[in-house]
Enzyme design. Structure first.
Site, PDB file in Angstrom:
ATOM      1  N   ASP A  64      55.819 -27.416  25.120  1.00  0.00           N
ATOM      2  CA  ASP A  64      55.520 -26.360  24.059  1.00  0.00           C
ATOM      3  C   ASP A  64      56.794 -26.995  22.845  1.00  0.00           C
ATOM      4  O   ASP A  64      57.834 -27.013  23.242  1.00  0.00           O
ATOM      5  CB  ASP A  64      55.903 -25.160  24.344  1.00  0.00           C
ATOM      6  CG  ASP A  64      55.872 -24.141  23.090  1.00  0.00           C
ATOM      7  OD1 ASP A  64      54.820 -24.043  22.607  1.00  0.00           O
ATOM      8  OD2 ASP A  64      57.177 -23.480  22.989  1.00  0.00           O
ATOM      9  N   THR A  97      53.341 -25.177  17.230  1.00  0.00           N
ATOM     10  CA  THR A  97      54.760 -25.565  16.971  1.00  0.00           C
ATOM     11  C   THR A  97      55.029 -26.970  16.842  1.00  0.00           C
ATOM     12  O   THR A  97      55.718 -27.820  16.151  1.00  0.00           O
ATOM     13  CB  THR A  97      55.449 -24.998  17.966  1.00  0.00           C
ATOM     14  OG1 THR A  97      55.122 -25.287  19.538  1.00  0.00           O
ATOM     15  CG2 THR A  97      55.698 -23.620  17.941  1.00  0.00           C
ATOM     16  N   THR A  98      54.063 -27.839  17.859  1.00  0.00           N
ATOM     17  CA  THR A  98      54.382 -29.379  17.985  1.00  0.00           C
ATOM     18  C   THR A  98      53.647 -29.844  16.501  1.00  0.00           C
ATOM     19  O   THR A  98      54.338 -30.792  15.814  1.00  0.00           O
ATOM     20  CB  THR A  98      53.643 -29.889  19.000  1.00  0.00           C
ATOM     21  OG1 THR A  98      54.323 -29.316  20.229  1.00  0.00           O
ATOM     22  CG2 THR A  98      53.971 -31.515  19.355  1.00  0.00           C
ATOM     23  N   ASP A 394      51.748 -17.958  24.162  1.00  0.00           N
ATOM     24  CA  ASP A 394      51.327 -18.609  23.069  1.00  0.00           C
ATOM     25  C   ASP A 394      49.745 -18.052  22.740  1.00  0.00           C
ATOM     26  O   ASP A 394      49.361 -17.750  21.633  1.00  0.00           O
ATOM     27  CB  ASP A 394      51.019 -19.864  23.276  1.00  0.00           C
ATOM     28  CG  ASP A 394      52.616 -20.730  22.792  1.00  0.00           C
ATOM     29  OD1 ASP A 394      53.412 -19.948  22.671  1.00  0.00           O
ATOM     30  OD2 ASP A 394      52.641 -21.725  23.202  1.00  0.00           O
TER      31      ASP A 394
END
Length: 568
Positions: A64, A97-98, A394
C-alpha cells in the site's frame, strides 16, 4: 577610498544554509524521483511487496503506497510533499495511493529536461494546470454511471470495483470472497455510510476463507472475574444498558483517616460502603436490562450478583466498541444509575457469545436503530492479518465512494492512455512552449500502463505500442491484460474503478508537481544553541578525566618509592 567600501549586510543567522537557482530545483526533482522508485514496483495486481523494519523492531509487509510512504520517515523537505499527497489520497478516496505518487514523480521527471534547458518554472506550472483541467473534463466524458440500476445489478457492479482494488493487494487470490464481504458490509449501513459503523477485528489463526461478516456489532470478550461463567451467553431481544461507571468496591486511599468515638460505629461505616454498590446493582436490575456493558471495571461482587440474576455483564469495553453498540442498539451511555428510563436502553434481536479461534467474541445482531457490520479477519501471521486489514479498509473506501458518486471508469491503464491520446491531440492545435509541455504531461500519464506491464513481467514497450494503436483506432477502453499479457477491453473484463479515484489522483499529482516546481530556494536554519553547547561540555569532561588519571598515576609512583625505601 574607505568611503567607497560597502558594509556587508547580514540577513540570516550565522550557520544558515541556503541553496537556490536551477541546481536546487533539479535537486528537489531528483529527491522526489528517488522516493517514487521506492514504491514503483508495488503498482498493480502483480506488484511486489515491501518489508519495512523500523528501529523498534516492528516489521511491516505491505504494498500500500500510503503505508510505505508513512513508514519511510522521509526527511527531505521537497520529497515530503509526495508523502502528503499519498496520505490525502488515502483519507479522501482510500485507494490509488501508489498511482498518485507515481504520477507526481513522472510529471516532475518530464519537467526536468525543460528546467535544464532554461524554461521558466512558472511556464511549466501554467501548462500543467491547463493539462490537468483538460484531463478532468475528458475523464467526465469517459465515466459510466451506475445510478438507477436495480439492487442486485448494483451489488454486482460494486463487487467488481472492490475486486479491482483487492487485486493489487496481498489477499488478491481471494479477491471475490473479500469483495462480497466488503460490499455486503457497506450496503448494510444507513444512507450516511458512516465508516465508524464498520468494525474490523483481527483473529490470528485459521485460513483466509474463515473470515466472516457479522451483520451487527462484535467485539472480543473482555477481562472477567469469578462468576462470569455462570452468566447466560445468549439472549433473544434483550434490553441493553451502557455505562461509564465502576461497579466494584474501591479500597481506601493510603492517607484516608476515619476517627471513631464508639467502636460500634465501625460496622455501620463498612455496611454503608457495601450498601452503596448494592444500591447501584439493584437499580440496574430494576431497569429490566439483561446485558450490562461498562467502559470501566465491573468487579467480582457485581459479576456474581448479575450471574445470580441471569444477567450478562462485561467491563472495560473499548470506547470505540461501546460507541458502535450505542449507535447500533439505540442505547445511551449513562454516567449514573439513578432514574434510568426505558428510552436510554438499547435492544437487538439476538445476543450471543461465540468462539472464534482461540478467543471468544460477543455478537449483537439484528440491531434495529442503526445498521452496522463487523468484519472478522482470519489468517496465519500477524503481519499478514495487518496487511489484510489495510486491504479491506481500502476496498471499503472504494465501495463507499462508488455508492456516493455512482460513476466508474475502466482501469488497467485504459483511462490514462485515452487521456494521453486526447491531450496529445489538443497539443497539436496550439502553439509555443505550451504545446511541448502539454505533450510532456500526456507522456507522463503513460507511466501507469507502462509500470503495470513491467511489474507483471511483460515487455512494456510492446504493450504500450499496442495500446497507442488501439486507442488511435477508437478503442478507448483498451488497457493492460495482466492475466494473459498484451491488451484487452478492461470494461468488458470488469476492471473498474470509481471516477473519483482517478480524478483525485491526477489533480493531486499535478498540484504536488507544481508545488515542487514553484520552489526556487531552500533555506535550512542553523543548529539550535543547545546542540552547540553540548559538544564543548563533552570535550571538557574528557580532559578532566584525563587529568584525574594522571594524578592517580603520580600517587602510584609515590607509593612505590616509599615501599622501596622501607625495604632498604
Amino acid at each position: 577610498m574607505s568611503y567607497m567600501m560597502q558594509p556587508s549586510i547580514i540577513l540570516l543567522k550565522e550557520g544558515t544554509d541556503t541553496s537556490q537557482g536551477k541546481a536546487q530545483l533539479i535537486s528537489n526533482i531528483n529527491a522526489c524521483c528517488a522516493v517514487v522508485d521506492c514504491v514503483r514496483t508495488t503498482l498493480g495486481p502483480r506488484g511486489m511487496d515491501k518489508l519495512v523494519h523500523d528501529d523498534k523492531g516492528k516489521v511491516t509487509i505491505s504494498n500500500d503506497g500510503a503505508t510505505i510512504m508513512k513508514l519511510l520517515e522521509i526527511v527531505h523537505p521537497a520529497a515530503q510533499s509526495l508523502v502528503e499527497i499519498a496520505k490525502s489520497q488515502d483519507s479522501e478516496v482510500g485507494d490509488g495511493t501508489t498511482s498518485v505518487v507515481l504520477l507526481a514523480g513522472e510529471f516532475l521527471k518530464e519537467a526536468k529536461s525543460f528546467v535544464e534547458e532554461g524554461v521558466h518554472p512558472q511556464t511549466i506550472i501554467k501548462s500543467y494546470r491547463v493539462a490537468a483541467s483538460l484531463a478532468a473534463k475528458k475523464l467526465k466524458e469517459l465515466e459510466i454511471s451506475i445510478e438507477g440500476k436495480d439492487p442486485e445489478e448494483r451489488r454486482a457492479l460494486l463487487i467488481k470495483c472492490a475486486m479491482t482494488s483487492l487485486n493489487s493487494k496481498l489477499i488478491h487470490s481471494k479477491s471475490e470472497f473479500f469483495g462480497r464481504i466488503v460490499v455486503d458490509a457497506v450496503l448494510s449501513l444507513d444512507q450516511d455510510l458512516n465508516l465508524s459503523m464498520i468494525g474490523i477485528k483481527k483473529v490470528p489463526g485459521g485460513a483466509m476463507e474463515d473470515s466472516l461478516l457479522v451483520q451487527g456489532v462484535a467485539f472480543k470478550k473482555t477481562f472477567s472475574y469469578a462468576g462470569f461463567e455462570q452468566q447466560p451467553k445468549m439472549f433473544h431481544q434483550p434490553k441493553i444498558i451502557l455505562l461509564n461507571i465502576e461497579l466494584e468496591l474501591k479500597s481506601e486511599k493510603e492517607n484516608a483517616e476515619i476517627r471513631l468515638t464508639d467502636p460500634s460505629e465501625y460496622q455501620a461505616i463498612v455496611d454503608a460502603e457495601w450498601n452503596i454498590i448494592y444500591d447501584k446493582l439493584d437499580k440496574i436490575v430494576a431497569s429490566g436490562a439483561k446485558i450490562v456493558l461498562s467502559r470501566l471495571a465491573i468487579g467480582d461482587l457485581a459479576t456474581q450478583y448479575f450471574a445470580d440474576r441471569d444477567i450478562f455483564c462485561a467491563g472495560r469495553v473499548a470506547e470505540e466498541d461501546l460507541a458502535r453498540v450505542s449507535k447500533a442498539t439505540g442505547g445511551a451511555v449513562q454516567t449514573t444509575v439513578n432514574n434510568i428510563i426505558p428510552a436510554v436502553l438499547g435492544s437487538c434481536d439476538l445476543f450471543e457469545e461465540r468462539q472464534i479461534g482461540a478467543d471468544r467474541y460477543n455478537f449483537f445482531t439484528g440491531c434495529s436503530n442503526a445498521k452496522s457490520a463487523t468484519i472478522v479477519l482470519r489468517g496465519g501471521g500477524e503481519q499478514f492479518i495487518d496487511e489484510a486489514e489495510r486491504s479491506v479498509h481500502d476496498a471499503v473506501m472504494i465501495v463507499r465512494r462508488a455508492l456516493k458518486y455512482t460513476a466508474i471508469v475502466p482501469g488497467g491503464g485504459a483511462v490514462e492512455m485515452e487521456l494521453s491520446r486526447s491531450l496529445r491531440e489538443h497539443a497539436r492545435t496550439i502553439q509555443g512552449k505550451q504545446q511541448l509541455l502539454i505533450a510532456a504531461f500526456a507522456k507522463a500519464l503513460e507511466v501507469i500502463p507502462r509500470q503495470l506491464a513491467d511489474n507483471a513481467g511483460y515487455d512494456s514497450t510492446d504493450v504500450l505500442n499496442k495500446l497507442r494503436h488501439s486507442h488511435a483506432s477508437g478503442g478507448k477502453y483498451s488497457g493492460v491484460d495482466i492475466i494473459n499479457g498484451g491488451i484487452c477491453n478492461t470494461y468488458e473484463t470488469f476492471v473498474w474503478e470509481p471516477t473519483i479515484v482517478k480524478l483525485n489522483a491526477i489533480s493531486s499529482a499535478a498540484e504536488a508537481a507544481c508545488l515542487v516546481l514553484s520552489v526556487d530556494e531552500t533555506i535550512r536554519g542553523p543548529k539550535s544553541q543547545s546542540q552547540d553547547d553540548q559538544t564543548p561540555m563533552g570535550r571538557g569532561m574528557g580532559r578532566g578525566m584525563g587529568m584525574g588519571r594522571g594524578g592517580m598515576g603520580g600517587r602510584g609512583r609515590g607509593l612505590r618509592a616509599l615501599r622501596g625505601r622501607g625495604g632498604r
